[in-house]
Design a protein around this motif. Sequence first.
Motif, PDB file in Angstrom:
ATOM      1  N   MET A   1       0.951  -1.172  -0.051  1.00  0.00           N
ATOM      2  CA  MET A   1      -0.079  -0.030   0.002  1.00  0.00           C
ATOM      3  C   MET A   1       0.866   1.258   0.160  1.00  0.00           C
ATOM      4  O   MET A   1       1.404   1.592   1.128  1.00  0.00           O
ATOM      5  CB  MET A   1      -1.009   0.083   1.174  1.00  0.00           C
ATOM      6  CG  MET A   1      -2.064   1.275   1.202  1.00  0.00           C
ATOM      7  SD  MET A   1      -3.254   0.642   0.113  1.00  0.00           S
ATOM      8  CE  MET A   1      -3.914   2.331  -0.102  1.00  0.00           C
ATOM      9  N   ASP A   2       1.137   1.952  -1.182  1.00  0.00           N
ATOM     10  CA  ASP A   2       1.979   3.016  -1.332  1.00  0.00           C
ATOM     11  C   ASP A   2       0.715   4.208  -1.338  1.00  0.00           C
ATOM     12  O   ASP A   2       0.104   4.711  -2.132  1.00  0.00           O
ATOM     13  CB  ASP A   2       2.456   3.177  -2.699  1.00  0.00           C
ATOM     14  CG  ASP A   2       3.272   4.370  -2.830  1.00  0.00           C
ATOM     15  OD1 ASP A   2       3.381   5.138  -1.924  1.00  0.00           O
ATOM     16  OD2 ASP A   2       3.525   4.355  -3.969  1.00  0.00           O
ATOM     17  N   SER A   4       1.278   7.172  -1.218  1.00  0.00           N
ATOM     18  CA  SER A   4       1.562   8.332  -2.259  1.00  0.00           C
ATOM     19  C   SER A   4       0.894   8.369  -3.670  1.00  0.00           C
ATOM     20  O   SER A   4       1.048   8.962  -4.361  1.00  0.00           O
ATOM     21  CB  SER A   4       2.830   8.780  -2.164  1.00  0.00           C
ATOM     22  OG  SER A   4       3.501   7.604  -2.903  1.00  0.00           O
ATOM     23  N   ASN A   5       0.361   7.026  -3.540  1.00  0.00           N
ATOM     24  CA  ASN A   5      -0.121   6.812  -5.284  1.00  0.00           C
ATOM     25  C   ASN A   5      -1.433   7.661  -5.442  1.00  0.00           C
ATOM     26  O   ASN A   5      -2.037   7.678  -4.664  1.00  0.00           O
ATOM     27  CB  ASN A   5      -0.695   5.147  -5.242  1.00  0.00           C
ATOM     28  CG  ASN A   5      -0.769   4.977  -6.477  1.00  0.00           C
ATOM     29  OD1 ASN A   5      -1.399   5.433  -7.062  1.00  0.00           O
ATOM     30  ND2 ASN A   5      -0.688   3.482  -6.758  1.00  0.00           N
ATOM     31  N   PRO A   6      -1.332   8.490  -6.767  1.00  0.00           N
ATOM     32  CA  PRO A   6      -2.289   9.389  -7.057  1.00  0.00           C
ATOM     33  C   PRO A   6      -3.517   8.588  -7.234  1.00  0.00           C
ATOM     34  O   PRO A   6      -4.613   9.441  -7.105  1.00  0.00           O
ATOM     35  CB  PRO A   6      -1.652   9.921  -8.194  1.00  0.00           C
ATOM     36  CG  PRO A   6      -0.434   9.051  -8.783  1.00  0.00           C
ATOM     37  CD  PRO A   6       0.066   8.293  -7.676  1.00  0.00           C
ATOM     38  N   LEU A   7      -3.655   7.460  -7.313  1.00  0.00           N
ATOM     39  CA  LEU A   7      -4.508   6.625  -7.802  1.00  0.00           C
ATOM     40  C   LEU A   7      -5.680   6.920  -6.414  1.00  0.00           C
ATOM     41  O   LEU A   7      -6.924   6.958  -6.417  1.00  0.00           O
ATOM     42  CB  LEU A   7      -4.741   5.350  -7.999  1.00  0.00           C
ATOM     43  CG  LEU A   7      -4.324   4.955  -9.613  1.00  0.00           C
ATOM     44  CD1 LEU A   7      -4.090   3.358  -9.475  1.00  0.00           C
ATOM     45  CD2 LEU A   7      -5.769   5.151 -10.316  1.00  0.00           C
ATOM     46  N   TYR A   8      -4.994   6.702  -5.225  1.00  0.00           N
ATOM     47  CA  TYR A   8      -5.867   6.738  -4.206  1.00  0.00           C
ATOM     48  C   TYR A   8      -5.143   7.493  -2.881  1.00  0.00           C
ATOM     49  O   TYR A   8      -5.277   7.439  -1.741  1.00  0.00           O
ATOM     50  CB  TYR A   8      -6.322   5.381  -3.586  1.00  0.00           C
ATOM     51  CG  TYR A   8      -4.911   4.431  -3.651  1.00  0.00           C
ATOM     52  CD1 TYR A   8      -3.788   4.470  -2.738  1.00  0.00           C
ATOM     53  CD2 TYR A   8      -4.752   3.556  -4.677  1.00  0.00           C
ATOM     54  CE1 TYR A   8      -2.830   3.614  -2.737  1.00  0.00           C
ATOM     55  CE2 TYR A   8      -3.572   2.670  -4.789  1.00  0.00           C
ATOM     56  CZ  TYR A   8      -2.605   2.593  -3.936  1.00  0.00           C
ATOM     57  OH  TYR A   8      -1.789   1.689  -3.993  1.00  0.00           O
ATOM     58  N   LYS A   9      -4.513   8.798  -3.220  1.00  0.00           N
ATOM     59  CA  LYS A   9      -4.005   9.400  -2.303  1.00  0.00           C
ATOM     60  C   LYS A   9      -4.957  10.637  -1.928  1.00  0.00           C
ATOM     61  O   LYS A   9      -5.874  11.158  -2.492  1.00  0.00           O
ATOM     62  CB  LYS A   9      -2.643  10.064  -2.519  1.00  0.00           C
ATOM     63  CG  LYS A   9      -2.647  11.171  -3.526  1.00  0.00           C
ATOM     64  CD  LYS A   9      -1.154  11.867  -3.404  1.00  0.00           C
ATOM     65  CE  LYS A   9      -1.161  12.863  -4.689  1.00  0.00           C
ATOM     66  NZ  LYS A   9       0.268  13.506  -4.785  1.00  0.00           N
TER      67      LYS A   9
ATOM     68  N   ASN B  10      -3.360  10.934   5.406  1.00  0.00           N
ATOM     69  CA  ASN B  10      -3.081   9.455   5.130  1.00  0.00           C
ATOM     70  C   ASN B  10      -4.103   8.715   5.453  1.00  0.00           C
ATOM     71  O   ASN B  10      -3.961   7.658   6.120  1.00  0.00           O
ATOM     72  CB  ASN B  10      -1.733   9.329   5.922  1.00  0.00           C
ATOM     73  CG  ASN B  10      -0.521  10.074   5.224  1.00  0.00           C
ATOM     74  OD1 ASN B  10      -0.643  10.581   4.352  1.00  0.00           O
ATOM     75  ND2 ASN B  10       0.583   9.918   6.032  1.00  0.00           N
ATOM     76  N   TYR B  51     -10.242   3.728  -5.673  1.00  0.00           N
ATOM     77  CA  TYR B  51      -9.558   4.844  -6.397  1.00  0.00           C
ATOM     78  C   TYR B  51     -10.393   6.276  -6.450  1.00  0.00           C
ATOM     79  O   TYR B  51     -11.510   5.909  -6.033  1.00  0.00           O
ATOM     80  CB  TYR B  51      -9.239   4.517  -7.892  1.00  0.00           C
ATOM     81  CG  TYR B  51      -8.411   3.086  -8.110  1.00  0.00           C
ATOM     82  CD1 TYR B  51      -7.479   2.684  -7.090  1.00  0.00           C
ATOM     83  CD2 TYR B  51      -8.405   2.622  -9.239  1.00  0.00           C
ATOM     84  CE1 TYR B  51      -6.908   1.753  -7.386  1.00  0.00           C
ATOM     85  CE2 TYR B  51      -7.713   1.611  -9.673  1.00  0.00           C
ATOM     86  CZ  TYR B  51      -6.941   1.094  -8.786  1.00  0.00           C
ATOM     87  OH  TYR B  51      -5.857  -0.156  -8.851  1.00  0.00           O
ATOM     88  N   ASN B  52      -9.661   7.392  -6.512  1.00  0.00           N
ATOM     89  CA  ASN B  52     -10.314   8.583  -6.525  1.00  0.00           C
ATOM     90  C   ASN B  52     -11.264   8.749  -7.357  1.00  0.00           C
ATOM     91  O   ASN B  52     -11.955   9.947  -7.275  1.00  0.00           O
ATOM     92  CB  ASN B  52      -8.869   9.583  -6.221  1.00  0.00           C
ATOM     93  CG  ASN B  52      -8.635   9.709  -4.899  1.00  0.00           C
ATOM     94  OD1 ASN B  52      -9.125   9.333  -3.845  1.00  0.00           O
ATOM     95  ND2 ASN B  52      -7.196  10.031  -5.002  1.00  0.00           N
ATOM     96  N   LYS B 114       0.123  -9.311  -6.468  1.00  0.00           N
ATOM     97  CA  LYS B 114      -0.058  -9.296  -5.125  1.00  0.00           C
ATOM     98  C   LYS B 114      -0.250 -10.470  -4.429  1.00  0.00           C
ATOM     99  O   LYS B 114      -0.389 -10.587  -3.072  1.00  0.00           O
ATOM    100  CB  LYS B 114      -0.652  -8.163  -4.526  1.00  0.00           C
ATOM    101  CG  LYS B 114      -0.552  -6.768  -4.735  1.00  0.00           C
ATOM    102  CD  LYS B 114      -1.360  -5.903  -4.497  1.00  0.00           C
ATOM    103  CE  LYS B 114      -1.160  -4.412  -4.607  1.00  0.00           C
ATOM    104  NZ  LYS B 114      -2.026  -3.434  -4.382  1.00  0.00           N
TER     105      LYS B 114
END
Lengths: 215, 215
Positions: A1-2, A4-9, B10, B51-52, B114
């Motif tokens: 789980m990153d 900072s990933n823009p997909l879900y930050k 976060n 996702y966002n 994963k």
Amino acid sequence: MDISNPLYKNQGIHVALALFTVENGRFKVFLIQRKNQPYKDKWILIGGACYNNEDTETAMKREMFEKTGIKDVNFQMFNIYSRPDRSPVCRMLAVAYVGVIDCKRVEYLRETLKTQDADWFPIDKIPELGYDHTEILGDAIEYLKEKIFDSAILKHLFPKYFTLPDLHGAYESILNKKLDRRNFRKRLLLQNIIEDTGMVQEVAGKKTAKLYKFL
Amino acid sequence: MDISNPLYKNQGIHVALALFTVENGRFKVFLIQRKNQPYKDKWILIGGACYNNEDTETAMKREMFEKTGIKDVNFQMFNIYSRPDRSPVCRMLAVAYVGVIDCKRVEYLRETLKTQDADWFPIDKIPELGYDHTEILGDAIEYLKEKIFDSAILKHLFPKYFTLPDLHGAYESILNKKLDRRNFRKRLLLQNIIEDTGMVQEVAGKKTAKLYKFL
DNA sequence: ACAAAAGTGTTGCATATACACCCATGG
DNA sequence: CCATGGGTGTATATGCAACACTTTTGT
């Protein structure tokens, strides 16, 4: 789980509370008026961010206490709202709760850091709300109507002891329809939602009424 | 809303799916085995980040398709999980869904980026799960048992047409108890969950069985 | 003929609804 | 004595649970 990933930050977790009461036979909801953008001057439901050391129920109780000064509330989660664009500030999920209290116990602040006003609105006179709160409020009313006979969700609407006519009137206001007095009493007693205390309330000009309590 | 506020920065929004099937009369759940830390080698439910640009339902459908190749599923949200420490990676809320499908349709990948393995586990032989997924799975089973007669949640467990004995067996496996055949049929027909198609299925060695479909 | 699988109907019980009269009080 | 408000019981309908025999088919 990153993270900072823009997909879900930059995701946020919020709670929203549709807080209801019945006052003088009218079914009402508690709203607050925003002081700042976005939705400046719009009325919205009570709510706010869930902090990182809280689960959503704890956050809900904290918000409730901050906005109304009340701690003992029965509220129930009924839905989540997760449309990506539901808040213009950031991607924000809302966990929505419904609760019912005695409005006389609320010492609300007409102005706080983020709100310029707060008040109870009759359900048939709701202004246009900010965010997606009109939708949330509608769902909350549906949910409350569905669950009103299945749980003690009205427990904090009245003092510890109450008369059956008072409770009956509250149910009629919320459901917005007439309920037969005899069947109403039987139903709540048989399902062990309320209990006869043996005490009575004497009010000048009226026949004495039995006092009941929630189980 | 200051997204950099340490009180609520976060945060992450996840979805989790308890995906069930009934195979040869056994009630089973689909699990995947993690390849990396945290919970390396542990089995967990299907799930992942929202996702966002997605609401949670869309994220659920995407996860479902990524992990099983299946798109048409009936799933229902049944709870959220928000304990602050439920993930060691970051503060993470999970929106949990339950769904039931025909396991024969799953072309699952035994290894992905994963996950190192994926399989169906009989409900009475579940290993210790990672995160709080043991709790989520328990709640999902409870929810499924509660709702099984109220909705077409089993719609995708069978092909378009199915016999009543097949459906009956699935209900018994999930509820883990015997159900009277006559009452079972009456209940589903009266509540307009299934409908007689007029067709019959002929199987060698058995009396012909009527074919039904979900409404 | 019999064993295995599928079909079907009736009765009782519990729950919900519909409905009307009596009692106490104050004016 | 009457108007208001509060109390109570019965009869009906509906939904769910319990329960057993007949039909078909293959061996």
